[in-house]
Enzyme design. Structure first.
Site, mmCIF file in Angstrom:
data_model
loop_
_atom_site.group_PDB
_atom_site.id
_atom_site.type_symbol
_atom_site.label_atom_id
_atom_site.label_comp_id
_atom_site.label_asym_id
_atom_site.label_seq_id
_atom_site.Cartn_x
_atom_site.Cartn_y
_atom_site.Cartn_z
ATOM 1 C CG ASP A 80 16.417 -0.157 71.247
ATOM 2 O OD1 ASP A 80 17.386 -0.159 72.030
ATOM 3 O OD2 ASP A 80 16.227 -1.033 70.392
ATOM 4 C CG ASP A 88 20.672 -0.983 74.595
ATOM 5 O OD1 ASP A 88 19.929 -1.822 75.147
ATOM 6 O OD2 ASP A 88 21.263 -1.207 73.523
ATOM 7 C CD GLU A 89 15.468 -3.264 74.453
ATOM 8 O OE1 GLU A 89 14.480 -2.987 73.750
ATOM 9 O OE2 GLU A 89 16.114 -4.317 74.338
#
Length: 403
Positions: free
Chosen positions: A13, A103-104
C-alpha cells in the site's frame, strides 16, 4: 483449523499516495503538510495527518486544523503514471497480483522461497524497487490471509514492513481495536461499543450467534471469521473486463440532433481511447438510452471485425441512434451511453489488423492518444467537438483514466 505454515500473502500500500507524488515532484513540499484538493481533501501527507486531517474531510475544516498546510490541485496524469510504474514492479515481483485500487494490491509469493527468497526478503526487495522505480514510499504487510496482511500494512505505516508469523497471528489480532478489522467502520464500531466490545479478542469470544444478533447474520458470520483470522479468499489476478462503456446524463431539456451527435462523438472517443490504452478491441457496439419517463432501451450492432478505432465505433453508434429516433422523439432522452462488448479474447472475437480497421485511419487515434498522454487529457480534441454547447463541455476531451 488448518493454518498455513508460512505467511505468503503481501498487502502493498503506497503511503498517502497523491500527497507523496506531489512531495516527490516538488522538493519545496517535502517535510511540509500537504493537502491535495481544496474543496474536499483527496489526500493528506503524514505531516498534515499529524494535525488530525484525513482524506474526505472538508477543505475548510482541514485548513482550520492545519493552518500551515499547502493546498495543491490534483494532477491525475501524474498519479496514473506513478501507479503504472509501481504495478510494473508488482508484476515483476509475484506471479499473482490482485489490484485493489490505484495505490494498493495483494501479491501471492507462495512457492517462491527456493527460487527467489522468503516472503520477508521479497517484501524488502519490493519496497526498494518501488522506491527506485517510482520514488515513492510503500508499506507492506505479510501474513497468511488477505485480511491480516491488510491489517499488518496498516499497523506498519508509514514506509514500513510488518511480517506476522503464523504462530503470532491471533495474539496480535485479538489485542487490536475492532476498527482494525476489514469492514468495521465507525458506525459498526459504535454499535459494538454500546455492547462493551472494543477489542477484536472480545469480539472473537462472543461467538457468531451473538455477533449476528447485534449486527445481522451476514455481518455476524463475516466478523466472527475475521476475528479468528479465517479468510480463505485466495489472491486472484484481476479479470479482464468484458465491456468498455461511458454515458452522459442529459438533463430534462430537449436536445437537438446536433447536440446529441456531439455527446455521441465524445462518448465514442472516450470509450475507444480507454480500449486502446488497455490493448483491447471489440466487435459489438451498444447504445444505451434512458427516457424522460425513466424507461430504458438498448440497441446493439455487431461489426465484422473487432476494432478500437473511434471512427468505427462512432459510425455504428450513430446508426443505432438514427434507428432509435422515433423513441427519442416520443419519450424525450435524458441519458445517452455507448459501450463496446464482445472484446478480443472472448468467444467469437478475433484480433483485428490495423489496415482493416475502417473508417478512421488508426494513425489519427494514435496521434491523439500520444498528445493527450504527454500533455494531459484536455490538450487535444476532435474538430467536431470544438464548438460544443458549454453545457456539454465535459465531453470536449476524454476524462482521465482511472485505477
Amino acid at each position: 483449523m488448518f493454518v498455513p505454515r508460512e505467511a505468503t500473502i503481501l498487502h502493498a500500500d503506497l503511503d498517502a499516495f497523491y500527497a507523496s507524488v506531489e512531495q516527490r515532484d516538488d522538493p519545496r513540499l517535502r517535510g511540509r503538510p500537504v493537502l491535495v484538493g481544496g474543496g474536499v481533501v483527496l489526500a493528506a501527507s503524514y505531516e498534515a495527518r499529524a494535525h488530525g486531517v484525513a482524506g474526505g474531510m472538508g477543505g475548510a475544516e482541514a485548513r482550520r486544523r492545519c493552518p500551515g498546510a499547502v493546498v495543491v490541485p490534483p494532477r491525475w496524469e501524474a498519479y496514473v503514471e506513478a501507479s503504472r510504474a509501481v504495478f510494473a514492479v508488482f508484476e515483476r515481483t509475484a506471479p499473482v497480483v490482485e489490484g485493489l485500487s490505484i495505490d494498493e494490491a495483494f501479491l501471492d509469493v507462495g512457492g517462491m522461497a527456493r527460487s527467489v527468497g522468503t516472503p520477508t526478503r521479497i517484501a524488502l526487495r519490493l519496497r526498494d524497487e518501488v522506491r527506485a522505480a517510482a520514488g515513492l514510499p510503500i508499506t507492506v504487510g505479510v501474513a497468511t490471509t488477505k485480511s491480516l496482511a491488510k491489517v499488518a500494512s496498516a499497523l506498519a505505516k508509514p514506509d514500513g514492513l510488518m511480517v506476522v508469523p503464523p504462530e503470532c497471528e491471533l495474539a496480535l489480532l485479538h489485542g487490536l481495536r475492532v476498527e482494525r478489522l476489514w469492514g468495521v467502520g465507525p458506525v459498526t464500531a459504535r454499535r459494538l461499543a454500546r455492547h462493551g466490545i472494543e477489542r477484536v479478542g472480545q469480539l472473537a469470544g462472543l461467538g457468531e450467534v451473538r455477533i449476528a444478533a447485534m449486527l445481522g447474520p451476514a455481518a455476524g458470520r463475516s466478523l466472527h471469521a475475521l476475528a479468528w483470522n479465517r479468510d480463505p479468499r485466495p489472491v486472484r489476478a484481476r479479470r479482464r473486463r468484458r465491456t468498455f462503456g461511458a454515458q452522459s446524463a442529459l438533463g430534462p431539456r430537449a436536445r437537438s440532433a446536433e447536440e446529441l451527435d456531439t455527446v455521441l462523438v465524445g462518448l465514442a472517443d472516450r470509450v475507444t481511447r480507454r480500449m486502446r490504452a488497455a490493448g483491447r478491441a471489440g466487435r459489438t457496439v451498444v447504445l444505451r438510452l434512458r427516457f424522460a419517463d425513466y424507461s430504458r432501451a438498448t440497441r446493439s450492432r455487431t461489426l465484422p471485425r473487432p476494432t478500437a478505432a473511434s471512427g468505427a465505433v462512432l459510425a455504428a453508434a450513430r446508426a443505432l441512434l438514427d434507428e432509435a429516433r422515433p423513441l427519442v422523439a416520443a419519450r424525450g432522452l435524458t441519458l445517452l451511453g455507448v459501450a463496446v462488448a464482445n472484446l478480443d479474447g472472448e468467444e467469437g472475437a478475433a484480433q483485428l489488423t490495423l489496415p482493416l480497421d475502417p473508417p478512421a485511419p488508426p494513425g489519427i487515434d494514435a496521434a491523439l492518444d500520444a498528445v493527450r498522454d504527454r500533455f494531459g487529457p484536455r490538450s487535444a480534441t476532435r474538430a467536431s467537438l470544438a464548438g460544443a454547447d458549454p453545457g456539454l463541455a465535459m465531453w470536449l476531451a476524454p476524462r482521465r483514466r482511472g485505477r
